[in-house]
Design an enzyme around this catalytic site. Structure first.
Site, PDB file in Angstrom:
ATOM      1  N   HIS A 238       0.871  -1.190   0.000  1.00  0.00           N
ATOM      2  CA  HIS A 238       0.000   0.000   0.000  1.00  0.00           C
ATOM      3  C   HIS A 238       0.907   1.238   0.000  1.00  0.00           C
ATOM      4  CE1 HIS A 238      -2.828   2.945   1.771  1.00  0.00           C
ATOM      5  NE2 HIS A 238      -3.793   2.122   1.423  1.00  0.00           N
TER       6      HIS A 238
ATOM      7  N   LYS B 218     -10.702  -0.357  10.426  1.00  0.00           N
ATOM      8  CA  LYS B 218     -10.844  -1.592   9.638  1.00  0.00           C
ATOM      9  C   LYS B 218     -11.205  -2.764  10.544  1.00  0.00           C
ATOM     10  CE  LYS B 218      -7.497   0.042   6.283  1.00  0.00           C
ATOM     11  NZ  LYS B 218      -8.026   0.194   4.931  1.00  0.00           N
TER      12      LYS B 218
ATOM     13  N   CYS C 176      -4.689   2.377  -3.747  1.00  0.00           N
ATOM     14  CA  CYS C 176      -3.442   2.900  -3.158  1.00  0.00           C
ATOM     15  C   CYS C 176      -2.303   1.909  -3.319  1.00  0.00           C
ATOM     16  CB  CYS C 176      -3.614   3.266  -1.684  1.00  0.00           C
ATOM     17  SG  CYS C 176      -4.801   4.557  -1.426  1.00  0.00           S
TER      18      CYS C 176
END
Ligand code: PMP
Length: 409
Positions: free
Chosen positions: A127, A230, A367
């Site tokens: 990422h 998350k 990303c």
């Protein structure tokens, strides 16, 4: 528990998540949990109590409510430490999220331990938040970044990692689970390899923490970063876990209140970790809500969550394989994240058509632009599962894909 039993179990959990309904009270097929998870009512209630009748600052208050709030904030740290199998609460630093955790390590540890000619190892599937902070360190220090390639089935190639390591490698920083492909890294093996040349290892646990049982002692890594939002918690809070001896030796990152021991204009001394890295009024209500989120996840068993989501990912891959125009990315065995492309249909168009069917997927580069380049696509469509996902989400997604085929057919 059998697959059917876990799926029934997940269906029952949906009622705990007010975000899984549309404003008209229809089911919303939320397949973007890898971006951020919906929140159970228990987390919303904990946050609301902390912002309401319990609210006060922490650490400095002399009145009862502030003392209570301080206990709540520190209890959240204890809960995180337990959840991660940390040896001590002092290994848990509250930060704004994984991005901030990695930047903290880069600026504080990186800028003191990485110098000209040293090497930092990342992988193709990282990422951006586990690439850019290290590029910034490399630019400032003259260090070099090595990129560990992937296997043919899109996992970090540990054989290639071994070959890349040199005595000048100071840090290996890898995703524990890929946010695009769901590929799961053998974190312990990667840690052993890094340590064999005297390097430290950071694992980006953003996608692993909400899906896998964590045990820092067994993983034997040096830094571990994840984001609360998350893991069914609020935004604005995350965790940097680091070995206590490493944190102890790290210079402060941001200066301000709460991170000091004594301040004079002549000389300031700093508090020990974790306070040294928590300058300013912390994320009090977010920490308390994160505690509630961990309780919620722990009660359902992190290992069971992995099995449940992986079973859904397998089922989705199976169904997508029957659609001629679909290309699948990522390994056969993965966490509950599936990336794919449809020939002749831009992922954004697919996402828009699915939205009309109350199905939310992610479309874009996630990303992870270097990974997109490696896959040879500008973007993918990504469906990611959570503990509340079930077969009805897959059925709705497949209906939407069939409709898209008819439209573009
Ligand atoms: N790493 C991975 C693997 C991620 O999935 C994400 C979030 N998409 C991040 C890092 C960054 O997390 P945050 O934006 O919450 O800081």
């Amino acid at each position: 528990m059998s697959n059917t039993a876990t799926l029934t179990h997940a269906t029952a959990q949906r009622a705990d998540f007010p975000g899984l309904l549309t404003p008209d009270g229809e089911p919303w097929h939320y397949l973007d949990t890898a971006a951020t998870a919906q929140k159970p009512q228990a987390v919303i209630d904990a946050m609301s109590r902390a912002l309401g009748r319990d609210y006060a600052t922490v650490h400095r208050g002399v009145y009862g409510r502030s003392a209570q709030m301080t206990l709540g904030y520190e209890a959240a740290r204890r809960r995180v430490a337990d959840f991660m199998g940390a040896r001590s609460d002092n290994e848990v630093v509250f930060v704004r999220g994984a991005t901030e955790a990695i930047n903290l390590v880069a600026d504080s540890w990186g800028m003191t331990h990485i110098g000209e000619g040293d090497r930092i190892v990342l992988s193709t599937l990282e990422h951006h938040s586990n690439i850019v902070p290290w590029q910034m360190v490399a630019e400032r220090t003259g260090a070099h970044i090595d990129v560990c390639p992937l296997t043919e089935d899109h996992r970090i190639d540990l054989g290639a990692l071994e070959a890349l390591l040199t005595p000048r490698t100071r840090l290996v920083s890898l995703a524990h689970v890929s946010n695009v492909l769901g590929s799961v890294l053998d974190g312990r093996r990667a840690a052993d390899l890094a340590h064999s040349v005297g390097a430290k290892i950071l694992l980006d646990g953003c996608q692993a923490a909400p899906r896998m049982a964590l045990d820092m002692a067994a993983l034997d890594c040096d830094f571990y970063a994840w984001s609360g939002h998350k893991l069914y918690g609020p935004t604005g809070i995350g965790v940097l876990w680091a070995r206590e001896d490493i944190l102890d030796a790290m210079p402060p990152w941001q200066g301000g209140g709460a991170m000091i021991d004594k301040v004079t204009f002549e000389k300031t001394t700093y508090a020990p970790p974790p306070q040294r890295f928590e300058a300013g009024t912390p994320m009090i209500t977010e920490a308390i809500a994160l505690h509630a989120a961990i309780d919620y996840v722990a009660a359902r068993g992190p290992d069971r969550l992995f099995a449940h989501e992986a079973a859904l990912a397998n089922q989705l891959r199976e169904e997508l394989r029957n659609v001629n125009s679909v290309t699948l990315f990522g390994p056969e065995e993965s966490a509950g994240i599936v990336s794919f492309a449809m020939e002749g249909v831009h992922p954004h168009d697919l996402g828009t058509i699915l939205d009309e069917e109350n199905v939310a997927i992610r479309a874009g580069h996630h990303c992870a632009q270097p990974l997109m380049e490696h896959l040879g696509v500008p973007a993918t469509a990504r469906a990611s599962f959570g503990l509340y996902s079930d077969e009805s989400d897959i059925a709705a997604l497949m209906r939407g894909i069939e409709r898209t085929q008819r439209i573009f057919g």
